[in-house]
Design a protein around this motif. Structure first.
Motif, PDB file in Angstrom:
ATOM      1  N   ARG A 109       0.882  -1.253  -0.074  1.00  0.00           N
ATOM      2  CA  ARG A 109       0.270  -0.048   0.150  1.00  0.00           C
ATOM      3  C   ARG A 109       0.826   1.372   0.069  1.00  0.00           C
ATOM      4  N   ASP A 110       1.992   1.300   0.855  1.00  0.00           N
ATOM      5  CA  ASP A 110       2.889   2.444   0.963  1.00  0.00           C
ATOM      6  C   ASP A 110       3.462   2.512  -0.560  1.00  0.00           C
ATOM      7  N   SER A 111       3.892   1.579  -1.182  1.00  0.00           N
ATOM      8  CA  SER A 111       4.630   1.658  -2.496  1.00  0.00           C
ATOM      9  C   SER A 111       3.550   2.098  -3.377  1.00  0.00           C
ATOM     10  N   VAL A 112       2.311   1.781  -3.512  1.00  0.00           N
ATOM     11  CA  VAL A 112       1.581   2.226  -4.456  1.00  0.00           C
ATOM     12  C   VAL A 112       1.136   3.587  -4.302  1.00  0.00           C
ATOM     13  N   SER A 113       1.081   4.168  -2.916  1.00  0.00           N
ATOM     14  CA  SER A 113       0.864   5.389  -2.517  1.00  0.00           C
ATOM     15  C   SER A 113       1.999   6.312  -3.080  1.00  0.00           C
ATOM     16  N   LEU A 114       3.413   5.845  -2.950  1.00  0.00           N
ATOM     17  CA  LEU A 114       4.521   6.653  -3.631  1.00  0.00           C
ATOM     18  C   LEU A 114       4.498   6.855  -4.992  1.00  0.00           C
ATOM     19  N   LEU A 115       4.241   5.759  -5.793  1.00  0.00           N
ATOM     20  CA  LEU A 115       3.858   5.600  -7.085  1.00  0.00           C
ATOM     21  C   LEU A 115       2.888   6.779  -7.715  1.00  0.00           C
ATOM     22  N   ILE A 116       1.763   6.861  -6.762  1.00  0.00           N
ATOM     23  CA  ILE A 116       0.765   7.489  -7.391  1.00  0.00           C
ATOM     24  C   ILE A 116       1.117   9.007  -7.064  1.00  0.00           C
ATOM     25  N   LYS A 117       2.114   9.381  -6.051  1.00  0.00           N
ATOM     26  CA  LYS A 117       2.500  10.697  -5.912  1.00  0.00           C
ATOM     27  C   LYS A 117       3.681  11.059  -6.916  1.00  0.00           C
ATOM     28  N   LYS A 118       4.210  10.183  -7.285  1.00  0.00           N
ATOM     29  CA  LYS A 118       5.172  10.216  -8.373  1.00  0.00           C
ATOM     30  C   LYS A 118       4.403  10.571  -9.674  1.00  0.00           C
ATOM     31  N   ILE A 119       3.651   9.648 -10.073  1.00  0.00           N
ATOM     32  CA  ILE A 119       2.725   9.753 -11.136  1.00  0.00           C
ATOM     33  C   ILE A 119       2.130  11.222 -11.329  1.00  0.00           C
ATOM     34  N   ASP A 120       1.586  11.647 -10.151  1.00  0.00           N
ATOM     35  CA  ASP A 120       0.855  13.089  -9.960  1.00  0.00           C
ATOM     36  C   ASP A 120       2.079  14.046 -10.073  1.00  0.00           C
ATOM     37  N   GLN A 121       3.189  14.091  -9.580  1.00  0.00           N
ATOM     38  CA  GLN A 121       4.306  15.097  -9.721  1.00  0.00           C
ATOM     39  C   GLN A 121       4.842  15.149 -11.227  1.00  0.00           C
ATOM     40  N   LEU A 122       4.679  13.795 -11.897  1.00  0.00           N
ATOM     41  CA  LEU A 122       5.138  14.063 -13.371  1.00  0.00           C
ATOM     42  C   LEU A 122       4.061  14.251 -14.045  1.00  0.00           C
ATOM     43  N   GLU A 123       2.818  14.263 -14.114  1.00  0.00           N
ATOM     44  CA  GLU A 123       1.838  14.866 -14.637  1.00  0.00           C
ATOM     45  C   GLU A 123       1.702  16.525 -14.403  1.00  0.00           C
ATOM     46  N   ALA A 124       2.086  16.895 -13.187  1.00  0.00           N
ATOM     47  CA  ALA A 124       2.013  18.225 -13.064  1.00  0.00           C
ATOM     48  C   ALA A 124       3.272  19.062 -13.727  1.00  0.00           C
ATOM     49  N   ARG A 125       4.341  18.322 -13.914  1.00  0.00           N
ATOM     50  CA  ARG A 125       5.374  18.699 -14.349  1.00  0.00           C
ATOM     51  C   ARG A 125       5.304  18.958 -16.059  1.00  0.00           C
ATOM     52  N   ILE A 126       4.416  17.783 -16.678  1.00  0.00           N
ATOM     53  CA  ILE A 126       4.206  17.864 -17.932  1.00  0.00           C
ATOM     54  C   ILE A 126       3.061  18.863 -18.374  1.00  0.00           C
ATOM     55  N   ALA A 127       2.327  19.126 -17.412  1.00  0.00           N
ATOM     56  CA  ALA A 127       1.200  19.866 -17.712  1.00  0.00           C
ATOM     57  C   ALA A 127       1.739  21.493 -17.647  1.00  0.00           C
TER      58      ALA A 127
END
Length: 70
Positions: free
Chosen positions: A52-70
């Motif tokens: 669960r913690d790993s998935v949570s970290l991956l989701i945060k990373k994905i959100d950060q990358l999407e924010a950088r792309i946007a």
């Protein structure tokens, strides 16, 4: 008390002690199996928490990358 009566009482007491020992051994084995199952379940719970913690970290990373792309 007669000797015969004493012998009967002692025999009954010995049999009760044997039964008590058998019951105690059986209960000890049962508790050991329960403890083993609890340990196994605790490992599974810990693995789920880590996942669960790993998935949570991956989701945060994905959100950060999407924010950088946007």
């Amino acid at each position: 008390m007669t000797e015969e009566m004493k012998l009967m009482v002692n025999t009954i007491l010995e049999e009760m002690e044997r039964m008590e020992n058998r019951i105690n051994k059986r209960m000890d084995r049962r508790f050991e199996r329960i403890e083993e199952r609890l340990d196994s379940m605790q490992h599974e719970i810990n693995a789920c928490k880590l996942e669960r913690d790993s998935v949570s970290l991956l989701i945060k990373k994905i959100d950060q990358l999407e924010a950088r792309i946007a």
